[in-house]
Design an enzyme around this catalytic site. Structure first.
Site, mmCIF file in Angstrom:
data_model
loop_
_atom_site.group_PDB
_atom_site.id
_atom_site.type_symbol
_atom_site.label_atom_id
_atom_site.label_comp_id
_atom_site.label_asym_id
_atom_site.label_seq_id
_atom_site.Cartn_x
_atom_site.Cartn_y
_atom_site.Cartn_z
ATOM 1 N N CYS A 1 72.877 98.971 -10.518
ATOM 2 C CA CYS A 1 74.133 98.429 -10.022
ATOM 3 C C CYS A 1 73.872 97.638 -8.751
ATOM 4 O O CYS A 1 73.105 98.056 -7.887
ATOM 5 C CB CYS A 1 75.177 99.498 -9.725
ATOM 6 S SG CYS A 1 75.716 100.397 -11.169
ATOM 7 N N ARG B 1 69.231 94.454 -11.034
ATOM 8 C CA ARG B 1 69.613 95.840 -10.762
ATOM 9 C C ARG B 1 70.442 96.449 -11.889
ATOM 10 O O ARG B 1 70.685 97.665 -11.899
ATOM 11 C CB ARG B 1 70.417 95.932 -9.462
ATOM 12 C CG ARG B 1 69.692 95.411 -8.250
ATOM 13 C CD ARG B 1 70.573 95.496 -7.039
ATOM 14 N NE ARG B 1 70.787 96.862 -6.632
ATOM 15 C CZ ARG B 1 70.026 97.536 -5.793
ATOM 16 N NH1 ARG B 1 68.981 96.955 -5.269
ATOM 17 N NH2 ARG B 1 70.305 98.766 -5.465
ATOM 18 N N TRP C 1 74.873 98.908 -14.205
ATOM 19 C CA TRP C 1 73.924 99.616 -15.051
ATOM 20 C C TRP C 1 74.604 100.943 -15.334
ATOM 21 O O TRP C 1 74.696 101.793 -14.448
ATOM 22 C CB TRP C 1 72.604 99.802 -14.315
ATOM 23 C CG TRP C 1 71.510 100.386 -15.150
ATOM 24 C CD1 TRP C 1 70.640 99.709 -15.956
ATOM 25 C CD2 TRP C 1 71.134 101.766 -15.237
ATOM 26 N NE1 TRP C 1 69.767 100.581 -16.543
ATOM 27 C CE2 TRP C 1 70.045 101.845 -16.127
ATOM 28 C CE3 TRP C 1 71.623 102.937 -14.671
ATOM 29 C CZ2 TRP C 1 69.435 103.056 -16.446
ATOM 30 C CZ3 TRP C 1 71.023 104.153 -14.986
ATOM 31 C CH2 TRP C 1 69.927 104.193 -15.873
ATOM 32 N N ASN D 1 77.719 101.540 -6.008
ATOM 33 C CA ASN D 1 76.378 101.757 -6.557
ATOM 34 C C ASN D 1 76.022 103.199 -6.249
ATOM 35 O O ASN D 1 76.143 103.631 -5.103
ATOM 36 C CB ASN D 1 75.401 100.784 -5.880
ATOM 37 C CG ASN D 1 73.951 101.106 -6.186
ATOM 38 O OD1 ASN D 1 73.655 101.725 -7.198
ATOM 39 N ND2 ASN D 1 73.058 100.691 -5.320
ATOM 40 N N GLY D 2 75.590 103.945 -7.274
ATOM 41 C CA GLY D 2 75.226 105.350 -7.049
ATOM 42 C C GLY D 2 75.963 106.236 -8.032
ATOM 43 O O GLY D 2 76.496 105.762 -9.037
ATOM 44 N N GLU E 1 49.324 102.063 -17.434
ATOM 45 C CA GLU E 1 50.155 100.962 -16.951
ATOM 46 C C GLU E 1 50.279 99.881 -18.038
ATOM 47 O O GLU E 1 51.359 99.319 -18.241
ATOM 48 C CB GLU E 1 49.545 100.403 -15.655
ATOM 49 C CG GLU E 1 50.223 99.189 -15.076
ATOM 50 C CD GLU E 1 51.710 99.357 -14.774
ATOM 51 O OE1 GLU E 1 52.215 100.492 -14.787
ATOM 52 O OE2 GLU E 1 52.368 98.332 -14.547
ATOM 53 N N LYS F 1 53.825 98.689 -19.625
ATOM 54 C CA LYS F 1 54.268 97.287 -19.652
ATOM 55 C C LYS F 1 54.676 96.893 -21.066
ATOM 56 O O LYS F 1 55.708 96.285 -21.259
ATOM 57 C CB LYS F 1 53.147 96.327 -19.207
ATOM 58 C CG LYS F 1 52.786 96.271 -17.745
ATOM 59 C CD LYS F 1 53.727 95.518 -16.860
ATOM 60 C CE LYS F 1 54.822 96.391 -16.381
ATOM 61 N NZ LYS F 1 54.631 97.274 -15.293
ATOM 62 N N GLU G 1 57.945 98.619 -22.125
ATOM 63 C CA GLU G 1 59.095 98.153 -21.338
ATOM 64 C C GLU G 1 59.657 96.837 -21.853
ATOM 65 O O GLU G 1 60.862 96.681 -21.964
ATOM 66 C CB GLU G 1 58.662 97.885 -19.882
ATOM 67 C CG GLU G 1 58.724 99.058 -18.952
ATOM 68 C CD GLU G 1 58.269 98.665 -17.547
ATOM 69 O OE1 GLU G 1 58.961 99.029 -16.596
ATOM 70 O OE2 GLU G 1 57.220 97.995 -17.391
ATOM 71 N N HIS H 1 41.115 114.960 -29.491
ATOM 72 C CA HIS H 1 41.962 116.154 -29.425
ATOM 73 C C HIS H 1 43.367 115.887 -29.956
ATOM 74 O O HIS H 1 44.296 116.612 -29.618
ATOM 75 C CB HIS H 1 42.020 116.667 -27.991
ATOM 76 C CG HIS H 1 40.688 117.110 -27.474
ATOM 77 N ND1 HIS H 1 39.990 118.151 -28.034
ATOM 78 C CD2 HIS H 1 39.903 116.616 -26.484
ATOM 79 C CE1 HIS H 1 38.835 118.306 -27.403
ATOM 80 N NE2 HIS H 1 38.753 117.376 -26.458
ATOM 81 N N LYS I 1 65.621 97.406 -12.288
ATOM 82 C CA LYS I 1 64.478 97.294 -11.384
ATOM 83 C C LYS I 1 64.479 98.382 -10.322
ATOM 84 O O LYS I 1 63.454 98.945 -9.971
ATOM 85 C CB LYS I 1 64.552 95.917 -10.719
ATOM 86 C CG LYS I 1 63.459 95.658 -9.713
ATOM 87 C CD LYS I 1 62.361 94.876 -10.351
ATOM 88 C CE LYS I 1 61.116 94.841 -9.535
ATOM 89 N NZ LYS I 1 59.940 95.014 -10.387
HETATM 90 C C1 G6P Z 1 61.939 101.290 -12.162
HETATM 91 C C2 G6P Z 1 61.311 99.925 -12.387
HETATM 92 C C3 G6P Z 1 59.796 100.035 -12.390
HETATM 93 C C4 G6P Z 1 59.308 100.719 -11.127
HETATM 94 C C5 G6P Z 1 59.998 102.067 -10.895
HETATM 95 C C6 G6P Z 1 59.696 102.627 -9.504
HETATM 96 O O1 G6P Z 1 61.714 102.099 -13.255
HETATM 97 O O2 G6P Z 1 61.765 99.370 -13.602
HETATM 98 O O3 G6P Z 1 59.228 98.749 -12.482
HETATM 99 O O4 G6P Z 1 57.933 100.906 -11.206
HETATM 100 O O5 G6P Z 1 61.411 101.900 -10.972
HETATM 101 O O6 G6P Z 1 60.239 101.759 -8.562
HETATM 102 P P1 G6P Z 1 59.707 101.613 -7.075
HETATM 103 O O7 G6P Z 1 60.616 100.579 -6.467
HETATM 104 O O8 G6P Z 1 59.897 102.968 -6.442
HETATM 105 O O9 G6P Z 1 58.299 101.200 -7.124
#
Ligand code: G6P
Length: 652
Positions: A2, A27, A75, A100-101, A525, A529, A532, A548, A647
């Site tokens: 948000c 956001r 969101w 927001n929250g 990672e 990616k 996501e 395993h 994000k």
């Molecule tokens: C969300 C984002 C990720 C990020 C994570 C942690 O899930 O989509 O890209 O890695 O938050 O965010 P930060 O700002 O704490 O690195």
């Protein structure tokens, strides 16, 4: 998670708010809305499901204008994405609120308000705030006092912007647990979740402290601190900070997607993260900032230090502190957590310090024991991630309770946002100078975090070295670090080759990623990616674990991606890859030039520039970013704003 943008100006505010929403769209993007008080004094609102574009379409049909307004990009947490759940929420056509929250006690408050005759039109937690404010206004309170009285009753995290139809010259904001900044203009002022929203109109910001409120009128900005059991509001002065990045830094430039722009920026931002932080002796401890009241501040009361309300560090004290570190506890979420996992290998091997890494959402809810001499290290791009912040606040509370409760030596935040809550609330911080990262999938923030973590590792090694003059490993690593942006440049040149490879993934439903040692987190990672942004199910395994369980999944339909730098585990990894090949699995190996792996039937090899094994995780992260990017583009997904994600996750 948000985004809020609101303002009071001497001109029509609606276009500024819509531009702000576009900039905050990272956001949350399931619905958006705006409300203004128009020149006739009417409260008018428009809301639309989907992206800000949909709201703009609606505004083209029925334009809104006014000098004061509040806007929101959502969101969804409570209530599905639907027009009636989109913000702003109104009460009695008199009060408009964006939030927001999460208001945790919203059910009880809703019951109380329904009992008092209020009719709810949404399933959101936010609507209670609008009605509660209305009730306080009806009892005779002015808007700032009404908002204060309401926030005192709210449990959970929130940032709010509120306006009242009867008073078109007053905008009120409140912050508790969710970020909120005030944009300082000339005769016009704003509130937003992130400075990025307001860069076209100002570059000067006040970062509100936890619990602060702000009242904006044509006369100016008044920040209000809650004192005396929270029911009194006292004006307080907060520093105005100039934002260091340009408007362009937050734009896409020539690129089709933010993600590609951010991937390509890596050589430059890695250089920036290293700049002025190294000298011939090693890592400069002045690179670390300390928060205003930190015990590590060079001189108490000197506010004129580094950016974002930070100030210079007492180098002697910091050297001592680093020398005292016996263990490092790393806490983070998402991609940042993977950076922490890489750092564990470095801290143990390079600095000789045991390290633990844990996701914040688990750490904060379990009983823990802190070993003596533990440095608490948080990693976050945004510095506002709710779980990471909560973990920091938790250990600070423990520290205040005394040593028997499990004392941490100090808190260090590695973060990309200078004025963020995490930076301001930690004893120490080390900024990653990645610049604004807008693509939801983190790329340049990750690699700059890794560089900052290597700097921290070297600083700890230095402090433990007791003035040891010729530390060969440190010298070599420093040299390689300086060369790193150049190596990253070379790995970006693999873009064309990887774009072709991506075609082999676009019709797959599952992928395995394998790595060993410090490349295991890079495999994780890479898998994150891919899932996501391309929505392909991807899992990462430490290659030795293949036998395993996951080996059972291998057949010709299962692509297996492996990261294979030149290190001690190379031969073992090769055997793991043979195990995959023997079962018909398709191999895609990102390998060092010295690794003798032959491409052939079912084996695709991408040669990654040679790099020392310590820095290899940073270099190998890049081709995996490119792979997921190109797969997503081929699949036609929304690369920068993947479904269901946001994000900045400022709720639990
Ligand atoms: C969300 C984002 C990720 C990020 C994570 C942690 O899930 O989509 O890209 O890695 O938050 O965010 P930060 O700002 O704490 O690195």
């Amino acid at each position: 998670m948000c985004g809020i943008v609101a303002g009071l100006a001497q001109r029509d505010i609606s276009k500024i708010l819509i531009e702000g929403l576009h900039r905050l769209e990272y956001r949350g993007y399931d619905s958006a809305g705006v409300a203004v008080i128009d020149p006739a004094g009417e409260l008018r609102r428009a809301r639309a499901v989907g992206k800000v574009r949909a709201l703009e379409d609606e505004l083209r049909e029925a334009p809104l204008s006014g000098a004061i307004g509040v806007a929101h990009t959502r969101w969804a947490t409570h209530g599905r994405p639907a027009q009636h759940n989109a913000h702003p929420h109104l009460s009695s056509e008199r009060v408009a609120v964006v939030h927001n929250g999460i208001i945790e006690n919203h059910e009880a408050l809703r019951g109380e308000l329904e009992g008092a005759g209020y009719v709810f039109t949404s399933e959101t937690d936010t609507e209670v705030v609008a009605h509660l404010v209305d009730r306080e206004l009806c009892s005779g309170l002015a808007l700032p006092e009404a908002v204060n009285a309401v926030t005192a009753r709210l449990d959970g995290a929130f940032a709010l912007a509120v306006m009242e139809q009867r008073n078109p010259e007053l905008l009120v904001g409140a912050r508790q647990g969710s970020p909120l900044v005030v944009g300082v203009g000339i005769d016009e002022h704003f509130i937003a979740s992130d400075p990025l929203a307001l860069l076209p109109v100002t570059d000067r910001f006040i970062y509100l402290d936890e619990g602060d409120m702000v009242a904006i009128t044509p006369a100016g900005i008044q920040v209000l601190e809650r004192t005396g059991d929270r029911d009194e509001l006292t004006p307080v002065t907060r520093e105005v900070v100039r934002y260091e990045h340009s408007v362009e830094a937050a734009g896409k430039g020539e690129y089709r997607h933010f993600m590609m722009k951010e991937i390509m920026e890596q050589p430059r931002v890695l250089s920036r993260t290293l700049a002025e932080r190294l000298d011939p002796q090693g890592v400069r401890l002045e690179a670390f900032d300390v928060s205003r009241h930190s015990f590590l501040a060079a001189s108490a009361g000197n506010e004129s230090g580094a950016e974002g309300g930070k100030q210079g560090v007492d180098v002697a004290r910091l050297t001592q502190l680093f020398a005292d570190v016996r263990q490092v506890q790393i806490i983070a979420c998402g991609t940042s957590y993977h950076a922490g996992m890489v750092a564990r290998y470095w801290l143990e091997e390079v600095a000789g310090i045991p390290a633990q890494v844990e996701v914040a959402s688990e750490f904060r809810y379990r009983e823990r024991v802190a070993a003596p001499g533990t440095l608490f290290l948080t990693l976050s791009q945004s510095g506002e991630t709710a779980d990471t912040l909560a973990a920091l606040r938790d250990i600070q509370k423990l520290n205040r309770e005394g040593p028997q409760a499990g004392h941490y030596l100090a808190s260090l935040a590695i973060c990309n946002v200078a004025g963020s809550s995490l930076v301001r609330e930690s004893d120490l911080s080390l900024l990653t100078h990645a610049g604004p990262e807008i693509g939801v999938a983190s790329t340049k923030a990750f690699t700059t975090q890794l560089v900052a973590l290597m700097l921290t590792t070297l600083a700890l090694r230095q402090a433990k070295g007791d003035g040891q003059t010729d530390d060969l490993l440190s010298r070599q690593l420093l040299m390689r670090l300086k060369d790193l942006p150049h190596v990253i440049e070379q790995s970006l040149a693999l873009d064309g080759e990887i774009a072709q490879l991506a075609e082999k993934f676009m019709h797959r439903h599952h992928t395995l990623f394998l790595g060993r040692g410090s490349q295991y987190p890079i495999a994780m990672e890479g898998a994150l990616k891919l899932k996501e942004i391309s929505y392909i199910h991807a899992e990462a395994y430490a290659a030795g674990e293949l036998k395993h369980g996951p080996l059972a999944l291998i057949d010709e339909d299962m692509p297996v991606v492996a990261v294979a730098p030149m290190d001690d585990l190379m031969e073992k990894l090769k055997s793991n890859l043979q195990e995959v090949r023997a079962r018909g699995g398709q191999l895609f190996v990102f390998a060092d030039p010295e690794v003798s792996l032959k491409a052939g039937e079912g084996v695709h090899v991408v040669t990654v520039p040679g790099v020392c094994r310590f820095l290899a995780p940073i270099v190998y992260a890049v081709p995996l970013q490119l792979l997921s990017y190109h797969v997503a583009v081929l699949k036609g997904t929304d690369v920068d704003q993947p479904r269901n994600l946001a994000k900045s996750v400022t709720v639990e």
